[in-house]
Motif scaffolding. Structure first.
Motif, mmCIF file in Angstrom:
data_model
loop_
_atom_site.group_PDB
_atom_site.id
_atom_site.type_symbol
_atom_site.label_atom_id
_atom_site.label_comp_id
_atom_site.label_asym_id
_atom_site.label_seq_id
_atom_site.Cartn_x
_atom_site.Cartn_y
_atom_site.Cartn_z
ATOM 1 N N LEU A 140 -5.768 -18.055 0.369
ATOM 2 C CA LEU A 140 -6.533 -18.378 -0.840
ATOM 3 C C LEU A 140 -7.275 -17.157 -1.361
ATOM 4 O O LEU A 140 -7.326 -16.905 -2.572
ATOM 5 N N GLY A 141 -7.852 -16.390 -0.429
ATOM 6 C CA GLY A 141 -8.531 -15.160 -0.833
ATOM 7 C C GLY A 141 -7.577 -14.173 -1.484
ATOM 8 O O GLY A 141 -7.912 -13.524 -2.489
ATOM 9 N N PHE A 142 -6.370 -14.092 -0.944
ATOM 10 C CA PHE A 142 -5.353 -13.214 -1.515
ATOM 11 C C PHE A 142 -4.977 -13.668 -2.928
ATOM 12 O O PHE A 142 -4.879 -12.855 -3.853
ATOM 13 N N VAL A 145 0.848 -1.195 0.000
ATOM 14 C CA VAL A 145 0.000 0.000 0.000
ATOM 15 C C VAL A 145 0.880 1.240 0.000
ATOM 16 O O VAL A 145 0.635 2.208 -0.730
ATOM 17 N N GLY A 146 1.935 1.196 0.830
ATOM 18 C CA GLY A 146 2.866 2.317 0.847
ATOM 19 C C GLY A 146 3.538 2.521 -0.494
ATOM 20 O O GLY A 146 3.745 3.660 -0.937
ATOM 21 N N VAL A 203 -5.012 -5.486 -7.777
ATOM 22 C CA VAL A 203 -4.027 -6.483 -7.359
ATOM 23 C C VAL A 203 -2.913 -5.807 -6.576
ATOM 24 O O VAL A 203 -2.661 -4.604 -6.720
ATOM 25 N N LEU A 204 -2.214 -6.585 -5.758
ATOM 26 C CA LEU A 204 -1.129 -6.044 -4.955
ATOM 27 C C LEU A 204 0.161 -5.942 -5.765
ATOM 28 O O LEU A 204 0.893 -4.959 -5.663
ATOM 29 N N ILE A 231 -5.537 2.040 -4.916
ATOM 30 C CA ILE A 231 -4.717 1.564 -3.801
ATOM 31 C C ILE A 231 -5.262 0.202 -3.370
ATOM 32 O O ILE A 231 -6.450 0.077 -3.036
ATOM 33 N N PRO A 232 -4.444 -0.843 -3.369
ATOM 34 C CA PRO A 232 -4.934 -2.207 -3.127
ATOM 35 C C PRO A 232 -5.137 -2.514 -1.639
ATOM 36 O O PRO A 232 -4.457 -3.347 -1.054
ATOM 37 N N VAL A 233 -6.100 -1.819 -1.034
ATOM 38 C CA VAL A 233 -6.326 -1.992 0.400
ATOM 39 C C VAL A 233 -6.817 -3.407 0.706
ATOM 40 O O VAL A 233 -6.350 -4.051 1.650
ATOM 41 N N LEU A 234 -7.787 -3.905 -0.085
ATOM 42 C CA LEU A 234 -8.320 -5.246 0.167
ATOM 43 C C LEU A 234 -7.217 -6.297 0.076
ATOM 44 O O LEU A 234 -7.112 -7.185 0.936
ATOM 45 N N ALA A 235 -6.390 -6.204 -0.947
ATOM 46 C CA ALA A 235 -5.304 -7.171 -1.104
ATOM 47 C C ALA A 235 -4.347 -7.114 0.080
ATOM 48 O O ALA A 235 -3.896 -8.151 0.580
#
Length: 462
Positions: A248-250, A71-72, A260-261, A204-208
């Motif tokens: 698995l979710g990731f 995220v950073g 995506v991250l 910004i991939p906060v969920l990932a």
């Protein structure tokens, strides 16, 4: 006529003062990870923390740091490295004040978690400024060598300084950060112009990051509970099961077209993949040496905090020497060759410690291993970042730096949990030898990785 350089003048942003600001910021990040090691027994006694809770003074920092680094990195690429550095380092200083003033374990752990989150924003900003300020090649290699020499020494100096400060009060291990954060914030505002800030619309991939952080947190908790209650205990099984589900979710999220991250361009960069593997093995080997040596000296050999801290001084010196030597060697030889030599030297030093730790003489039994592993530590630290950032496009430097450090501190959290399992509740010479041999094997694996990649990495690095 005013002949002063403008804020975007390369002579200004590439000056020694600018590089010094970035080096101090990296020193602060590494310092704060290790400075609490020697202080742990004192702060646990003061705040009435059990050993299991006290361990999280280190882990809370590492988990939040690694979990939100990407995220950073994206924030660095989106809002600008200079802007993010100033905000992150200021908040880090505030969290340090809270930690130093904490009157109970809850406040302390929250402050450590906040520090970890702030460093997750700070680290990519630092690497992003290096990547956008110094062009790939000798210029960036020299900058990374200086930055690496200062940053690599932070882990070792943190243990020495922690021992010195703890003789007065463990709270000083937090308050020492405040002047450094002020120096970095003021330096960034002065030496880097607004050209280093940008406004982009990337998501910004906060969920990932939440999925990845949650998976890592559950894994470390599960390993910790397994050491304390056994592998078949319900809390351990639940934590490990949650880690699997979140992983698995990731993985499913990473297969989506957006949010995506790790972006596809970074996945395709071979040198970045090599650098990420090297950072993981670095933390599984010499990066975890501080934890083992601290426990060995204080728990088994009865060293007081000051003596334990001073015992790390030769290691700290050799880390700096090794990093400086790596900076020169990378310019003469290939970075993978230098990395292989660093891992090989580290493996020799850690192997020495694993078989000499039972001796009563610091000079005869431990000093040689600390010197060799310290030198290898410094060489690895500098060369792995030179490799990892070499072929990444400038607009992705912040994210790439975050990926490298995510790999580093994820490995740190998992390795400490594994070593805790190996040591058991009452570690003896046999369990310490087994733990040191694990770190030796990780260093040997790093040497093999570097030797193989030396042949496979094309000049373009892809």
């Amino acid at each position: 006529m005013n002949n002063a350089p403008t804020s975007t003048d390369p002579a200004t942003v590439r000056s020694p003062a600018a590089l010094a600001v970035l080096s101090v910021a990296q020193f602060l990040i590494a310092l704060d990870y290790s400075i609490v090691y020697v202080a742990l027994p004192s702060l646990a006694r003061d705040l009435h923390l059990t050993p299991a809770v006290a361990q999280w003074v280190v882990s809370a920092y590492a988990v939040l740091f690694a979990g939100f680094l990407m995220v950073g990195g994206r924030l660095t690429d989106r809002v600008g490295a200079r802007r993010l550095l100033i905000v992150a380092v200021t908040l880090f200083g505030a969290a340090s004040v809270v930690g130093g003033a904490a009157q109970d374990g809850t406040a302390l752990l929250l402050a450590r978690g906040a520090q970890g989150f702030c460093t997750a924003l700070l680290q990519p900003a630092v690497l992003g400024l290096i990547g956008t300020t110094f062009p790939a090649g000798p210029s960036r290699s020299r900058a990374l060598a200086v930055w690496g020499a200062v940053g690599a020494s932070g882990l070792a100096v943190g243990v020495v300084l922690g021992g010195l400060l703890t003789t007065v009060s463990w709270r000083l291990t937090f308050f020492i950060n405040v002047p450094l954060t002020l120096l970095c914030a003021l330096g960034a505002a002065r030496w880097f112009g607004r050209a280093h800030d940008r406004d982009r619309t990337d998501r910004i991939p906060v969920l990932a990051s939440v999925l990845g952080t949650g998976a890592m947190l559950c894994l470390v908790v599960g390993l910790t509970l397994s050491a304390d209650q056994g592998w078949d205990s319900a809390p351990a099984l639940v934590s490990l099961g949650l880690a699997l589900l979140l992983s698995l979710g990731f993985a499913l999220n990473e297969n989506r077209p957006r949010g995506v991250l790790i972006e596809p361009v970074l996945r395709r960069t071979r040198s970045l993949r090599t650098g990420a593997a090297a950072t993981a093995l670095y933390m599984a080997s010499v990066g975890s040496e501080f934890y083992l040596v601290t426990l060995l000296l204080q728990s088994t050999k009865g060293y007081p905090p000051l003596q334990a801290g001073l015992a790390f001084l030769p290691l700290a010196v050799m880390v700096t020497v090794g990093s400086m030597a790596a900076g020169r060697a990378v310019r003469r030889f290939s970075a993978p060759a230098v990395l292989a030599g660093g891992f090989g030297t580290a493996a020799a030093g850690l192997g020495w410690l694993s078989f000499a730790l039972h001796g009563d003489s610091y000079v005869a039994d431990l000093l040689g291993g600390l010197i060799a592993s310290g030198f290898g530590h410094g060489v690895i630290y500098t060369s792995m970042f030179v490799i990892g950032t070499r072929d990444v496009p400038s607009e992705h430097q912040g994210t790439a730096g975050a990926l490298l450090t995510t790999s580093q501190y994820l490995s740190a959290a998992v390795t400490v949990a594994v070593l805790t399992l190996v040591l058991g509740a009452s570690p003896d010479d046999g369990s310490f030898r087994a733990a040191f041999l694990i770190t030796t094997a990780a260093a040997a694996a790093g040497a093999v990785l570097a030797a193989v990649r030396r042949r496979r990495l094309a000049p373009s690095g892809r």
